[in-house]
Design a protein around this motif. Structure first.
Motif, short mmCIF file in Angstrom:
data_model
loop_
_atom_site.label_atom_id
_atom_site.label_comp_id
_atom_site.label_asym_id
_atom_site.label_seq_id
_atom_site.Cartn_x
_atom_site.Cartn_y
_atom_site.Cartn_z
N GLY A 61 0.82 -1.20 0.00
CA GLY A 61 0.00 0.00 0.00
C GLY A 61 0.86 1.26 0.00
O GLY A 61 2.08 1.19 0.10
N LYS A 62 0.20 2.40 -0.09
CA LYS A 62 0.90 3.69 -0.18
C LYS A 62 0.90 4.45 1.14
O LYS A 62 1.77 5.28 1.37
N VAL A 63 -0.09 4.21 1.98
CA VAL A 63 -0.21 4.92 3.25
C VAL A 63 -0.40 3.91 4.38
O VAL A 63 -0.86 2.79 4.15
N PHE A 64 -0.04 4.32 5.60
CA PHE A 64 -0.03 3.41 6.74
C PHE A 64 -0.51 4.15 7.98
O PHE A 64 -0.50 5.37 8.02
N ILE A 65 -0.86 3.40 9.01
CA ILE A 65 -1.19 4.00 10.29
C ILE A 65 0.00 3.79 11.21
O ILE A 65 0.47 2.66 11.40
N LEU A 66 0.51 4.88 11.76
CA LEU A 66 1.67 4.85 12.63
C LEU A 66 1.30 4.21 13.97
O LEU A 66 0.29 4.57 14.58
N GLY B 96 -3.85 -4.57 8.43
CA GLY B 96 -3.35 -4.68 9.80
C GLY B 96 -1.99 -5.34 9.93
O GLY B 96 -1.48 -5.45 11.04
N THR B 97 -1.39 -5.77 8.82
CA THR B 97 -0.05 -6.35 8.89
C THR B 97 0.92 -5.31 9.41
O THR B 97 0.96 -4.18 8.93
N ARG B 98 1.71 -5.66 10.41
CA ARG B 98 2.65 -4.74 11.04
C ARG B 98 3.98 -4.75 10.28
O ARG B 98 4.52 -5.82 9.99
N LEU B 99 4.48 -3.55 9.96
CA LEU B 99 5.74 -3.39 9.25
C LEU B 99 6.63 -2.43 10.01
O LEU B 99 6.14 -1.57 10.75
N GLN B 100 7.94 -2.56 9.79
CA GLN B 100 8.90 -1.60 10.33
C GLN B 100 9.63 -0.98 9.15
O GLN B 100 10.07 -1.69 8.24
N VAL B 101 9.75 0.35 9.18
CA VAL B 101 10.44 1.08 8.12
C VAL B 101 11.58 1.86 8.75
O VAL B 101 11.36 2.66 9.66
N LYS B 102 12.79 1.64 8.24
CA LYS B 102 13.99 2.30 8.77
C LYS B 102 14.31 3.54 7.94
O LYS B 102 14.31 3.49 6.71
N ILE B 103 14.58 4.64 8.65
CA ILE B 103 15.05 5.86 8.01
C ILE B 103 16.42 6.16 8.60
O ILE B 103 16.54 6.55 9.77
N LYS B 104 17.45 5.92 7.78
CA LYS B 104 18.82 6.14 8.25
C LYS B 104 19.06 7.61 8.49
O LYS B 104 18.75 8.45 7.66
N GLY B 105 19.60 7.91 9.66
CA GLY B 105 19.88 9.30 10.02
C GLY B 105 18.63 10.10 10.31
O GLY B 105 18.70 11.30 10.54
N GLY B 106 17.49 9.46 10.33
CA GLY B 106 16.23 10.16 10.55
C GLY B 106 15.89 10.30 12.01
O GLY B 106 16.55 9.77 12.89
N GLU B 107 14.84 11.05 12.26
CA GLU B 107 14.33 11.25 13.61
C GLU B 107 12.92 10.70 13.68
O GLU B 107 12.20 10.66 12.69
N LEU B 108 12.52 10.29 14.87
CA LEU B 108 11.16 9.81 15.07
C LEU B 108 10.17 10.97 15.02
O LEU B 108 10.51 12.09 15.40
N LEU B 109 8.98 10.68 14.56
CA LEU B 109 7.92 11.68 14.66
C LEU B 109 7.64 11.90 16.14
O LEU B 109 7.81 11.00 16.96
N ASN C 140 13.23 0.35 3.85
CA ASN C 140 13.95 1.60 4.10
C ASN C 140 13.22 2.72 3.39
O ASN C 140 12.56 2.49 2.38
N ALA C 141 13.36 3.92 3.92
CA ALA C 141 12.78 5.11 3.28
C ALA C 141 13.69 6.30 3.57
O ALA C 141 14.53 6.25 4.47
N GLU C 142 13.49 7.36 2.82
CA GLU C 142 14.27 8.58 3.03
C GLU C 142 13.59 9.52 4.02
O GLU C 142 14.26 10.29 4.69
N ASN C 143 12.25 9.46 4.08
CA ASN C 143 11.51 10.42 4.90
C ASN C 143 10.13 9.87 5.21
O ASN C 143 9.61 9.03 4.49
N ILE C 144 9.54 10.37 6.30
CA ILE C 144 8.16 10.02 6.66
C ILE C 144 7.35 11.31 6.74
O ILE C 144 7.86 12.34 7.19
N ARG C 145 6.11 11.24 6.26
CA ARG C 145 5.22 12.40 6.28
C ARG C 145 3.90 12.04 6.92
O ARG C 145 3.36 10.96 6.66
N VAL C 146 3.36 12.92 7.76
CA VAL C 146 2.02 12.74 8.32
C VAL C 146 1.04 13.34 7.33
O VAL C 146 1.20 14.47 6.87
N LEU C 147 0.02 12.56 6.99
CA LEU C 147 -0.99 13.00 6.03
C LEU C 147 -2.24 13.46 6.76
O LEU C 147 -2.58 12.94 7.82
N ASP C 148 -2.91 14.42 6.17
CA ASP C 148 -4.14 14.95 6.76
C ASP C 148 -5.33 14.15 6.24
O ASP C 148 -6.06 14.60 5.35
#
Length: 140
Positions: A33-38, A75-88, A123-131
């Motif tokens: 999918g394209k979007v997820f629930i944190l 509902g499948t749980r995934l983990q996405v790593k952002i190297k050098g990133g910060e948590l929301l 892995n991803a470069e960035n995470i964004r919160v969607l409205d």
């Protein structure tokens, strides 16, 4: 005789260690999918492979598949790593996340999938919160 009896193809098996890889025949987004629930996250520190004096920091975001059109179950749980990133900033919302009253719908930039030695990851470069609401996200 049925087509199945005539087939020479082996039935695919779904691996518990690599569920994405066992479904992947092409693009990644139709599977997850394209979007997820944190759901939360944590910071991971590891020693740099090439420089023992350096520590690499990554943000690991835990999300669940929310698209009913994805091949992975809802509902499948995934983990996405952002190297050098910060948590929301979810610490203020920890109680809401725990009780399930707060749902942040997120998307990742440049999401990629890897497999190595029977394990897989995202892995991803960035995470964004969607409205948008989780109900809206399920339709994507």
């Amino acid at each position: 005789m049925s087509n199945k009896e005539l087939s020479t193809e082996v039935e695919s098996r779904k691996s518990k260690n690599t569920p994405i890889q066992s479904l992947r025949m092409g693009a990644l987004l139709p599977i997850i999918g394209k979007v997820f629930i944190l759901q939360g996250g944590y910071i991971e520190e590891s020693q740099d492979f090439n420089n023992k004096d350096k520590t690499n920091v990554s943000a690991i975001h835990e999300v669940v598949v929310t698209s009913k059109n994805a091949k992975l179950p809802l509902g499948t749980r995934l983990q996405v790593k952002i190297k050098g990133g910060e948590l929301l900033d979810v610490e203020n919302d920890a109680t809401g996340f725990l009780l399930g009253t707060i749902h942040k719908v997120v998307a990742f930039d440049n999401l990629s999938h890897w497999t190595f030695n029977g394990k897989e990851g995202l892995n991803a470069e960035n995470i964004r919160v969607l409205d948008m609401t989780p109900e809206e996200a399920m339709k994507i």
